[in-house]
Design an enzyme around this catalytic site. Structure first.
Site, PDB file in Angstrom:
ATOM      1  CB  CYS A 187      41.633  37.959  37.659  1.00 34.74           C
ATOM      2  SG  CYS A 187      41.086  37.040  36.200  1.00 34.74           S
ATOM      3  CG  ASP A 194      39.899  42.163  39.420  1.00 31.19           C
ATOM      4  OD1 ASP A 194      40.585  42.556  38.461  1.00 31.19           O
ATOM      5  OD2 ASP A 194      39.408  41.026  39.482  1.00 31.19           O
TER       6      ASP A 194
END
Length: 279
Positions: A187, A194
């Site tokens: 992120c 992620d």
């Protein structure tokens, strides 16, 4: 402080926030797509002409006219030509604000969410809300294409580098679809991981699979939003491999009840709408 820093520092993501039980569309926060596209040099002319950010929202709830809670799963499609992307934590907070609000029908909830997101994105948004009885029929599937992950290669770099794609496309012209489940980035604000799978369909000179895999793995310590990563992959492939046709489609695991699945293409592509093993 730069314009980019000002925009990003104003986001709720990474900050302590209070949850509200009252419907509040002002909770939604926009991130101008221009911020990242400026860095990629594609603000004025994107290398793709098709695309969307396809969200699946697993924690959608509201009250019916009798005060009885309703639960559902929503699919949201945000046009890649919209001015803004939607910041994910603000979207979660917005959906939470709907939880204790009374609506006449599922269709009214659909309409209101679609309208609010369209205003925030400054572009086209489509929303479809599914009852759980409908969504239970969604089967677990995989991307079509050839997986490139089982290569016997040594990796020692996890810092993003587009240079892996240099001289990556030579020789015969092909049309093929390549898949990797090793996409991982972080992120932009919180650096939380992620996890995603990516499908690359192209027509052009055959892409070297070792170079492509090294390139994708180099995102492992890269900080960027999901949508931005997909646009970066697309732009890098067009720069170095120069395919005639290209589609890049990523499906990420969910966080906070939300998953984001962006795709970009330079032809009339129709990505598979599937639910993958990690989703």
């Amino acid at each position: 402080m730069s314009y980019t820093d000002t925009v990003l520092s104003s986001l709720k993501l990474g900050q302590k926030t209070e949850y509200t039980g009252e419907y509040d569309p002002t909770l939604l926060q926009a991130v101008p797509r221009k911020l990242n596209r400026d860095h990629l040099g594609i603000t004025e002319q994107q290398p793709f002409n098709q695309g969307a950010d396809v969200w699946t929202c697993y924690e959608v709830s509201w009250l019916n006219l009798n005060g009885l809670p309703q639960v559902a799963i929503a699919e949201v499609v945000i046009d890649a030509n919209s001015e803004n992307l939607i910041e994910s934590k603000s979207f979660k907070l917005y959906l939470n604000s709907v939880n204790q609000t009374t609506f006449e029908s599922l269709e009214q909830v659909e309409y209101i969410i679609e309208s609010d997101l369209s205003r925030c994105a400054c572009g086209l948004v489509w929303v479809k809300i599914h009852k759980l009885s409908e969504y239970k029929n969604e089967i677990i599937a995989d991307f079509s294409g050839e997986c490139i992950d089982e290569q016997d290669i040594e990796i020692d770099n996890y810092q993003y580098s587009a240079q892996y794609l240099e001289h990556s496309a030579e020789g015969e012209e092909v049309e093929e679809t390549l898949v990797s489940h090793l996409l991982k980035s972080n992120c932009l604000i919180t650096s939380q991981p992620d996890w995603g799978s990516v499908q690359i369909h192209y027509v052009g000179k055959k892409i070297n699979r070792e170079k492509l895999l090294r390139y994708l793995v180099s995102f492992r310590e890269h900080n960027e939003f999901h949508e931005q990563c997909v646009e970066r992959i697309f732009t890098d492939l067009m720069t170095f491999a120069k395919p005639e046709k290209l589609m890049v489609y990523a499906r990420y695991t969910r966080r906070g009840g939300l998953e984001i699945n962006p795709f970009r293409a330079n032809f009339d592509a129709m990505p598979q709408h599937i639910r993958m093993a990690r989703q």
